[in-house]
Design an enzyme around this catalytic site. Structure first.
Site, PDB file in Angstrom:
ATOM      1  N   ASP A 193      34.266  34.312  45.897  1.00  0.00           N
ATOM      2  CA  ASP A 193      34.583  35.451  46.756  1.00  0.00           C
ATOM      3  C   ASP A 193      33.394  36.371  47.064  1.00  0.00           C
ATOM      4  O   ASP A 193      32.643  36.746  46.156  1.00  0.00           O
ATOM      5  CB  ASP A 193      35.635  36.346  46.083  1.00  0.00           C
TER       6      ASP A 193
ATOM      7  N   GLN B 119      31.212  36.592  43.693  1.00  0.00           N
ATOM      8  CA  GLN B 119      31.613  35.998  42.424  1.00  0.00           C
ATOM      9  C   GLN B 119      30.679  34.837  42.101  1.00  0.00           C
ATOM     10  O   GLN B 119      30.433  33.978  42.954  1.00  0.00           O
ATOM     11  CB  GLN B 119      33.055  35.511  42.505  1.00  0.00           C
TER      12      GLN B 119
ATOM     13  N   ARG C 200      44.386  42.570  40.325  1.00  0.00           N
ATOM     14  CA  ARG C 200      42.947  42.395  40.526  1.00  0.00           C
ATOM     15  C   ARG C 200      42.500  42.679  41.961  1.00  0.00           C
ATOM     16  O   ARG C 200      43.281  42.932  42.848  1.00  0.00           O
ATOM     17  CB  ARG C 200      42.542  40.973  40.140  1.00  0.00           C
TER      18      ARG C 200
ATOM     19  N   PHE D  54      35.611  40.141  37.608  1.00  0.00           N
ATOM     20  CA  PHE D  54      36.256  39.552  38.774  1.00  0.00           C
ATOM     21  C   PHE D  54      36.001  40.403  40.024  1.00  0.00           C
ATOM     22  O   PHE D  54      35.333  41.425  39.985  1.00  0.00           O
ATOM     23  CB  PHE D  54      37.753  39.397  38.502  1.00  0.00           C
ATOM     24  N   SER D  55      36.598  39.987  41.128  1.00  0.00           N
ATOM     25  CA  SER D  55      36.282  40.552  42.446  1.00  0.00           C
ATOM     26  C   SER D  55      36.576  42.043  42.537  1.00  0.00           C
ATOM     27  O   SER D  55      37.376  42.597  41.786  1.00  0.00           O
ATOM     28  CB  SER D  55      37.061  39.810  43.529  1.00  0.00           C
TER      29      SER D  55
ATOM     30  N   TRP E 164      39.673  26.468  47.192  1.00  0.00           N
ATOM     31  CA  TRP E 164      40.038  25.993  45.857  1.00  0.00           C
ATOM     32  C   TRP E 164      40.551  24.563  45.902  1.00  0.00           C
ATOM     33  O   TRP E 164      41.312  24.186  46.788  1.00  0.00           O
ATOM     34  CB  TRP E 164      41.096  26.908  45.241  1.00  0.00           C
TER      35      TRP E 164
END
Length: 491
Positions: free
Chosen positions: A37, A53, A160, A96-97, A298
């Site tokens: 990301d 990321q 998140r 994380f993002s 993904w």
């Protein structure tokens, strides 16, 4: 700082043995190993900053760090040291993002801390944290972390991807979230100082058809309307829509800050290619809303992993609002700085069947304009040709009003085709950006966009226009075919 140094050393070591065959020429990539990301798109001290990321130790996803690049013009990017490394109490298993803001000269990163309680079974909890910098290069996590320790009581553990902005004198934060019943949603917080946050409520929520989790939310005003961009997980494929594992799209409507009421229309996919996810935007000093997405998907086939790297970001795109609240994306005007040589191939020329323009260049911008009002063709389009029948094909079917991107002969043997609805209304304009392992198609000024990774194994042969009616050659007037050789910013 020791963890940052170790990450940088690992990247340097991998770079020494990295296979360059698919390395992109003008897109944001990490120096080596894995990225996903885009994070923290922001202008700071007159420069554009993009974080991402990053797993600096491996070509696969792993404990998330924040990689970092900057640019003066959105085109020529410079790698900076890794900005965030996990391992503190607030982010033991991953940074994380998140997003970034300029808080009166202090560049502030707002990100999710990831914590496994049972890694083998993917059981975890998440919180929200802050890191700050005065020089825009070296970041320090604040002592108050986590600034939001846990999600609302009715939430699942998914909590998140904070996106933060300022409205009047108040900071706002939205987060991707899921209810305990596995319904995707976006929730809202507000703060006076970026440290103490008050939960406001739900901004928007799935009606049951839009997946179990809404990742990477972004919320902004555009031409008097409000836009919520989200990346839902768990939407079922529906004809030509939702064909990737996860989707990225938007809701457009009206919003009231006083009541936190967002009245919006239906969810619409943003890009119909194979590889576009986790989009994030910034509002720049020129008043433009600029978007960048992750140019992968993904669980997709990622052959660059055998080369020592994986993942890239899209070209920066200006986001505008078209008719019927349709979001349009087009490359920022600065991408013209990539052009090295210009080739006007034809103007107002009728072609029949195939028309090949030979070029071995692998970094290209192509513009093709087809006049469709008087053609006898049922399908027109363009092929990026390679040797031994290797090709990437963009086809427009006039009767179906459908744009098709076929990458099945350029590295996507399985599931290689994507479709997008496009009402051409007599004129088809294709603006196409080819990099060593990517294609980005912008049709009719952003009425449709399609982004995919490609993995050609042969030398480039050229660009070929075509016009067919069934199996027979047909004629079409090509108003323009121009291509530009583009520079490699990383060399």
């Amino acid at each position: 700082m020791d963890r940052i140094k170790q990450a940088e050393e690992a990247l340097t070591k991998t770079k020494e043995t990295m296979n360059q065959r698919y390395r992109l020429g003008y897109h944001i990539m990490a120096p080596a190993n894995w990225i996903n990301d885009p994070n923290g798109l922001v202008q700071f001290n007159g420069e554009y900053h993009v974080f991402y990321q990053h797993h600096p130790y491996n070509e696969n996803w792993g404990p998330m760090h924040w990689g970092h690049v900057k640019s003066k013009d959105l085109v020529h990017w410079e790698h900076l040291p890794v900005a965030l490394a996990p391992g503190d109490v607030c982010d033991v298993d991953g940074c994380f993002s998140g997003s970034a803001v300029d808080n009166d000269g202090e560049l502030t990163l707002i990100y999710t801390g990831h914590h496994y309680t049972d890694k083998e079974n993917d059981v975890f909890f998440q919180n929200q944290n802050i890191a700050v910098s005065r020089d825009g290069v070296t970041f320090e996590k604040i002592g108050e972390n986590p600034v939001i320790a846990k999600p609302p009581a009715d939430s699942a553990h998914h909590f998140r991807d904070p996106k933060v902005w300022k409205h009047n004198d108040t900071w706002y934060m939205i987060l991707g979230n899921a209810t305990k019943e596995k319904v995707g949603r976006v929730i809202l917080y507000r703060s006076a100082d970026l440290r103490k946050w008050e939960y406001v409520g739900v901004l928007a929520q799935s009606d049951g058809t839009l997946g179990f989790m809404w990742e990477c939310p972004d919320f902004f005003e555009l031409d008097g309307k409000y836009v919520l961009m989200i990346s839902p997980q768990g939407i079922e494929a529906d004809g030509d829509d939702y064909n990737n594992l996860f989707q990225t799209g938007y809701l457009v409507g009206d919003y009231d800050y006083d009541t936190n009421e967002f009245v919006h229309g239906a969810f619409t996919e943003l890009d119909h290619g194979h590889d576009f996810y986790a989009v994030q935007t910034l509002l720049d000093s020129k008043g433009r809303r600029i978007a960048i997405g992750w140019m992968d998907m993904w669980e997709a086939n990622m052959p660059t992993k055998t080369d020592g790297w994986c993942g890239a970001l899209t070209l920066p795109r200006e986001v505008t609002l078209g008719s019927n609240n349709k979001i349009l994306m087009n490359p920022v005007e600065e991408v013209s700085l990539l052009r090295e040589s210009e080739h006007h191939v034809c103007k107002n020329k009728s072609i029949s069947g195939d028309y090949l323009v030979k070029t071995k260049e692998d970094l290209l911008e192509v513009k093709a304009v087809f006049e469709l009002t008087n053609t006898t063709a049922s399908a027109v389009g363009l092929k990026i040709r390679g040797l031994n029948d290797e090709e990437t094909v963009i086809t427009y079917h006039l009767e179906q009003q459908k744009l098709i991107l076929d990458c099945s002969k350029s590295g996507k043997v399985e599931d290689g085709v994507r479709n997008a609805t496009l009402e051409a209304n007599g004129l088809l304009t294709l603006r196409i950006f080819i990099d060593r392992s990517s294609i980005e198609v912008f049709a009719n000024d952003g009425q449709a966009t399609m982004t995919s990774r490609i993995y050609p194994g042969e030398e480039r042969l050229g660009v070929e226009l075509f016009a067919y009616n069934g199996d027979n050659n047909s004629e079409v007037l090509v108003q323009e075919l121009t291509y530009w050789n583009l520079k490699d910013i990383w060399k």
